[in-house]
Design a protein around this motif. Structure first.
Motif, PDB file in Angstrom:
ATOM      1  N   ARG A 135       1.398  -0.785   0.090  1.00  0.00           N
ATOM      2  CA  ARG A 135       0.215  -0.020  -0.121  1.00  0.00           C
ATOM      3  C   ARG A 135       1.112   1.452   0.070  1.00  0.00           C
ATOM      4  NH1 ARG A 135      -5.607   0.059   0.537  1.00  0.00           N
ATOM      5  NH2 ARG A 135      -6.350  -1.776   1.067  1.00  0.00           N
ATOM      6  N   SER A 136       2.240   0.982   0.628  1.00  0.00           N
ATOM      7  CA  SER A 136       2.609   2.420   1.175  1.00  0.00           C
ATOM      8  C   SER A 136       3.994   2.975  -0.735  1.00  0.00           C
ATOM      9  CB  SER A 136       3.576   2.125   1.789  1.00  0.00           C
ATOM     10  OG  SER A 136       4.677   1.127   1.607  1.00  0.00           O
ATOM     11  N   ALA A 137       4.102   1.742  -1.363  1.00  0.00           N
ATOM     12  CA  ALA A 137       5.038   1.065  -2.502  1.00  0.00           C
ATOM     13  C   ALA A 137       4.417   2.732  -3.124  1.00  0.00           C
ATOM     14  CB  ALA A 137       5.051  -0.009  -2.851  1.00  0.00           C
ATOM     15  N   PRO A 138       3.449   3.051  -3.803  1.00  0.00           N
ATOM     16  CA  PRO A 138       3.257   3.811  -4.711  1.00  0.00           C
ATOM     17  C   PRO A 138       3.254   5.643  -4.122  1.00  0.00           C
ATOM     18  CG  PRO A 138       1.303   2.249  -5.321  1.00  0.00           C
ATOM     19  CD  PRO A 138       1.937   2.034  -3.570  1.00  0.00           C
ATOM     20  N   ALA A 139       2.817   6.075  -2.175  1.00  0.00           N
ATOM     21  CA  ALA A 139       3.306   6.756  -2.159  1.00  0.00           C
ATOM     22  C   ALA A 139       4.439   6.883  -2.557  1.00  0.00           C
ATOM     23  CB  ALA A 139       2.511   6.702  -0.582  1.00  0.00           C
ATOM     24  N   VAL A 140       4.786   5.980  -2.307  1.00  0.00           N
ATOM     25  CA  VAL A 140       7.238   6.386  -2.320  1.00  0.00           C
ATOM     26  C   VAL A 140       7.454   6.141  -3.476  1.00  0.00           C
ATOM     27  CG1 VAL A 140       9.402   5.445  -1.255  1.00  0.00           C
ATOM     28  CG2 VAL A 140       7.216   4.326   0.465  1.00  0.00           C
ATOM     29  N   GLY A 141       7.443   5.686  -4.144  1.00  0.00           N
ATOM     30  CA  GLY A 141       7.630   6.286  -5.811  1.00  0.00           C
ATOM     31  C   GLY A 141       7.006   7.793  -6.099  1.00  0.00           C
ATOM     32  N   ALA A 142       5.783   7.529  -5.335  1.00  0.00           N
ATOM     33  CA  ALA A 142       5.069   9.287  -5.740  1.00  0.00           C
ATOM     34  C   ALA A 142       6.260  10.749  -5.356  1.00  0.00           C
ATOM     35  CB  ALA A 142       3.821   9.273  -5.451  1.00  0.00           C
ATOM     36  N   LEU A 143       6.538  10.568  -4.265  1.00  0.00           N
ATOM     37  CA  LEU A 143       7.675  10.814  -3.606  1.00  0.00           C
ATOM     38  C   LEU A 143       8.558  11.496  -3.947  1.00  0.00           C
ATOM     39  CD1 LEU A 143       8.128  12.845  -0.995  1.00  0.00           C
ATOM     40  CD2 LEU A 143       8.656  11.290   0.796  1.00  0.00           C
ATOM     41  N   VAL A 144       9.125   9.505  -4.275  1.00  0.00           N
ATOM     42  CA  VAL A 144      10.919  10.337  -5.021  1.00  0.00           C
ATOM     43  C   VAL A 144      10.444  11.044  -6.413  1.00  0.00           C
ATOM     44  CG1 VAL A 144      12.238   9.347  -5.837  1.00  0.00           C
ATOM     45  CG2 VAL A 144      11.962   8.104  -3.677  1.00  0.00           C
ATOM     46  N   MET A 145       9.499  10.492  -7.347  1.00  0.00           N
ATOM     47  CA  MET A 145       9.361  11.908  -8.494  1.00  0.00           C
ATOM     48  C   MET A 145       9.426  12.980  -8.056  1.00  0.00           C
ATOM     49  SD  MET A 145       9.432  12.282 -11.305  1.00  0.00           S
ATOM     50  CE  MET A 145       9.584  10.040 -11.609  1.00  0.00           C
ATOM     51  N   SER A 146       8.240  13.539  -7.143  1.00  0.00           N
ATOM     52  CA  SER A 146       7.919  14.542  -6.845  1.00  0.00           C
ATOM     53  C   SER A 146       9.340  15.726  -6.453  1.00  0.00           C
ATOM     54  CB  SER A 146       6.966  14.984  -6.050  1.00  0.00           C
ATOM     55  OG  SER A 146       7.295  14.383  -4.728  1.00  0.00           O
ATOM     56  N   VAL A 147      10.261  15.171  -6.087  1.00  0.00           N
ATOM     57  CA  VAL A 147      11.372  15.865  -5.321  1.00  0.00           C
ATOM     58  C   VAL A 147      12.278  15.606  -6.359  1.00  0.00           C
ATOM     59  CG1 VAL A 147      13.362  15.438  -3.627  1.00  0.00           C
ATOM     60  CG2 VAL A 147      11.427  14.901  -2.864  1.00  0.00           C
TER      61      VAL A 147
END
Length: 374
Positions: free
Chosen positions: A229-241
């Protein structure tokens, strides 16, 4: 954090999965009723003040839950009422907050500002539930007390936000509320960008099926489900940075379509994978691809919309986002019942790629958009 806490306490109080589902339904109900009026409010009034009032409503909800928990007066009815209050606050907050960013930064910095705003949202998505769980292990009152303090700080910060604004000053009518719908309908680039996200998430989302994958396919248990469940949010966070540091400048329409296509490919990989590591990576990459789509779409919407229409257009965007999430979960469950979970996810990935191909032909202005500024 507050939404998670309310749902958790409902389940602790009643032990009913039905009541847990009703909490989400009561939070979603105000979206249906108030989204279009909320867009009009965001255009007519000071957007920072609108957001601050929404935060004040959430502060009141947290304070009520804190008092009810401390005095042992928490009830099923109260939690349902708080769910409606939180849903209404979020409904008015979203259009005003989305359109506020474009009012605070120069046009040249808007892509970076949008990426940074999305990054903070992902931090909250990842950290909020985790912090709520940690504080619940201490006491439920600790969760609500923390929410009260954080929401008070947010309210005070918003009180100091100001910008030059233009207000139509028109009263709320059905015609003014629907102005955003008409605006998007007649501007095919915006219609294409917003509807592309709707169709991609509607067909390609797999969130509702993650418990099945964790238990029956990947055999990773509840701990694995949390990571999935947290994996997409982690990927999105890295990409947004990354996007905040290295913003997209050219071929924005092409990149939007390719990001959605990449999202579909990630769903295909996740659908057929029986390796937990591969599945986790596929979901993280899907979150990163989705973040590219979010940043490009939101930047285009803000720049191609006059300031006095951004709230109402943002409301239309919110409707599309809410519909894609809610209907997407239903679509995943329905197709999983017919074709099994793997068939559902694979079919969704293929459908997402087909949508990209159709949208490229149907919305050439979107496909050929080079820079954010028209």
């Amino acid at each position: 954090m507050l939404f998670v806490a309310a749902a958790w306490q409902m389940y602790e109080l009643t032990g009913s999965a039905w009541d847990l589902g009703l909490v989400g339904l009561f939070q979603f109900a105000p979206v249906v009723v108030f989204t279009l009026p909320a867009g009009h409010v965001a255009d007519r009034f000071h957007r920072a003040r609108v957001v601050s009032l929404a935060v004040a409503l959430q502060f009141a909800a947290a304070a009520i839950l804190l008092g009810a928990t401390a005095t042992d007066h928490l009830s099923r009815t109260l939690l349902f009422g708080i769910s409606v209050l939180l849903g209404a606050a979020r409904t008015f907050q979203m259009p005003a907050q989305q359109s506020l960013v474009a009012s605070l930064v120069p046009v040249s910095l808007l892509p970076r500002a949008t990426a940074l705003s999305s990054a903070t949202g992902q931090v909250a998505t990842i950290g909020g539930p985790a912090l709520a769980g940690l504080l619940f292990s201490i006491h439920a009152q600790a969760v609500y007390l923390t929410c009260v303090v954080l929401l008070l700080v947010a309210f005070l910060v918003l009180a100091g936000v100001d910008y030059e604004r233009t207000s139509e000053g028109h009263p709320l009518t059905m015609d003014s509320a629907l102005a955003g719908v008409r605006f998007v309908w007649h501007r095919k680039l915006l219609l294409g960008a917003i509807s592309l996200d709707l169709m991609a998430v509607l067909f390609g989302g797999a969130t509702a099926l993650l418990p099945i994958y964790a238990k029956d396919i990947l055999h990773s248990g509840p701990q694995g489900l949390g990571l999935l469940r947290s994996a997409p949010a982690v990927g999105a966070l890295v990409m947004s940075v990354l996007l905040a540091r290295f913003p997209i400048r050219r071929a924005v329409g092409h990149r939007l379509l390719m990001a959605v296509a990449a999202y579909g490919v990630c769903m295909l990989v996740f659908g057929v994978s029986t390796s937990f590591a591969v599945s986790l990576l596929a979901l993280a990459l899907s979150g990163a691809a989705d973040m590219v789509s979010v940043v490009v779409r939101q930047t285009l919407v803000q720049l191609d919309t006059p300031d006095n229409m951004r709230g109402r257009v943002g409301a239309v965007n919110s409707i599309f986002i809410g519909a894609s999430n809610q209907l997407g979960e239903f679509e995943s469950g329905a197709t999983a019942a017919l074709f099994g979970p793997v068939g559902s996810v694979v079919l969704g990935g293929v459908a997402t790629l087909a949508v990209v191909a159709v949208w490229r032909k149907a919305f050439p202005a979107l496909a050929h958009r080079d820079t954010f500024e028209a």
